[in-house]
Design an enzyme around this catalytic site. Sequence first.
Site, short mmCIF file in Angstrom:
data_model
loop_
_atom_site.label_atom_id
_atom_site.label_comp_id
_atom_site.label_asym_id
_atom_site.label_seq_id
_atom_site.Cartn_x
_atom_site.Cartn_y
_atom_site.Cartn_z
N ASP A 13 0.69 -0.85 0.21
CA ASP A 13 0.09 0.14 0.11
C ASP A 13 1.10 1.53 0.03
O ASP A 13 0.43 2.17 0.38
CB ASP A 13 -1.44 0.17 1.64
N LYS A 16 1.34 1.75 -4.95
CA LYS A 16 2.18 1.30 -5.87
C LYS A 16 1.54 1.77 -7.55
O LYS A 16 2.03 1.57 -8.88
CB LYS A 16 2.80 0.37 -6.00
N GLY A 40 -4.83 -5.97 -4.49
CA GLY A 40 -5.98 -4.71 -4.85
C GLY A 40 -5.57 -3.23 -4.97
O GLY A 40 -4.80 -2.87 -4.15
N HIS A 41 -6.38 -2.71 -5.95
CA HIS A 41 -5.59 -1.33 -6.32
C HIS A 41 -6.62 -1.18 -7.42
O HIS A 41 -7.76 -1.70 -7.63
CB HIS A 41 -4.08 -0.65 -6.68
N GLN A 223 1.76 -6.39 -3.23
CA GLN A 223 2.34 -6.32 -1.85
C GLN A 223 3.77 -6.06 -2.02
O GLN A 223 3.72 -4.95 -2.35
CB GLN A 223 2.81 -7.87 -1.47
P1 IMP Z 1 -2.44 -12.89 2.57
O1 IMP Z 1 -1.64 -12.34 1.30
O2 IMP Z 1 -3.47 -12.93 1.87
O3 IMP Z 1 -1.93 -14.14 2.61
O4 IMP Z 1 -2.22 -12.06 3.54
C1 IMP Z 1 -0.85 -12.00 4.25
C2 IMP Z 1 -0.58 -10.96 5.15
O5 IMP Z 1 0.30 -10.20 4.00
C3 IMP Z 1 -1.53 -10.04 5.51
O6 IMP Z 1 -1.00 -9.81 6.30
C4 IMP Z 1 -2.26 -9.50 4.53
O7 IMP Z 1 -2.85 -8.52 4.97
C5 IMP Z 1 -1.03 -9.00 4.11
N1 IMP Z 1 -1.31 -8.78 2.52
C6 IMP Z 1 -1.34 -9.42 1.37
N2 IMP Z 1 -1.83 -8.52 0.76
C7 IMP Z 1 -1.69 -7.32 0.26
C8 IMP Z 1 -1.35 -5.65 0.10
O8 IMP Z 1 -1.55 -6.09 -1.32
N3 IMP Z 1 -1.71 -5.06 0.61
C9 IMP Z 1 -0.90 -4.31 2.12
N4 IMP Z 1 -0.91 -6.24 2.54
C10 IMP Z 1 -1.19 -6.82 1.79
#
Ligand code: IMP
Length: 437
Positions: A13, A16, A40-41, A223
Amino acid sequence: MAFAIVVGAQWGDEGKGKVVDYYAAQADIVVRFNGGANAGHTIVSGGKKFAFHHVPSGVLYPEKINIIGNGVVLEPKKFFEELSQLDAVGIKPNIRISPRVHLVMPYHMALDGAEEGKKGALAAGTTMRGIGPCYSDKAARFGIRVGELLQPALFKEKLHTMHTLKVKLLKEVYGIDFKQTEDEIYKQYTEYGKKLAPFVAETGEILADALAKKKKVLFEGAQATMLDIDHGMYPFGTSSNTSAGGACTGAGVGPTAIDEVVGVVKVYTSRVGTGPLPTELNDATGQAIRDKGGEYGTTTGRPRRIGWLDLPTLRYAARVNGLTGLAFTRLDTLSGVKTVQICTHYELDGKKLLTPPASYTDIARCKPIYKSFAGWEDIGADKWRACAKAGFKSLPKEAQVYLKYISDEVGVPIYVVGVGAARDDTIILKDVFSKKA
Ligand code: IMP
């Protein structure tokens, strides 16, 4: 230079989307190489708002090729929802999906919640999109790939094995009744397969051809570095390689093809999910920044945790990614704070640490040491935009000092400074695609 990677240098976040959107406008090809619907964007274009999870940021330009590389995990339902949003405004994006992409299956989503529930204090606070269980199956060589969905007999056989196993696992280990039958999933996914078929292509070959023709290719990281499965703060990250090396393995190009690696840096820290965050601000300043920046998750709506800028993390990100440039975002959001702090290093057991230790238990014990900087005035949206036009030297002096200090400490030059939400609110000091190849 023709092949450029953009990655988040912090916890995700960082903004990007805006940086990628800027570069995507110039690129011939935009590539997603990791993650899935956890990303997500939101992109605003022509007054319309699009919420994207899988599709690369070049989709709004029909002439560009958008690749979903083998490192991505695809949730077909969400993917087709994204296509419907585009279809509703008459956009038919040029998307190519690697047959090596792994499929997120309904039982992965059920397992995501079940596993998180058992992890107690080690739960990462996932997005519940089945990401961890899908990548687990991939690594265990249990996964189902897009290419296999196009072979109905093979798909049926693999689904039978996996469904039987996962239903038993959910029931006997986690006490969950998984309701969707094998037959229902088979029908649903073979329908998806028919719709996915026209998009499937040897994406590695498309990229090899682009390299030979010196095309401009943008690799768009999802991410961020501190969520990387290897280099992030394990186990509080995601399940893919979010750092620059992931672009090579997740798209099928060699490291020698890469010319530039841009790290996107929010001028403060934010993160969703759990795990230690040394510079976290649990006070009125943190809340004020959260509110001013609208710091609530795009995928989950959760309030993001806020902290001061953390140099140990950025030095580490520069090393792990081999950053060639920094793209700062949110300078406007941090404006109006009288005194801003930068964490220059940590102290742990009497030692000075310039980068984070490997273990989260040690990170949790690190004491952040700060250097104070005079804050800069909020000059208002119009004046920020005027700065974007006039360039870096027109920024409030205090902001220039702050950004230069970070760049010097990290040893990476500034390429971009974002001073607002729109594409025009961006100062470009160096353009990754304008250099001669
Ligand atoms: P997962 O990718 O859904 O398994 O989540 C694992 C960790 O990564 C959690 O702490 C989420 O909040 C974080 N996370 C996953 N995708 C994003 C993203 O696009 N932005 C920020 N944090 C993310």
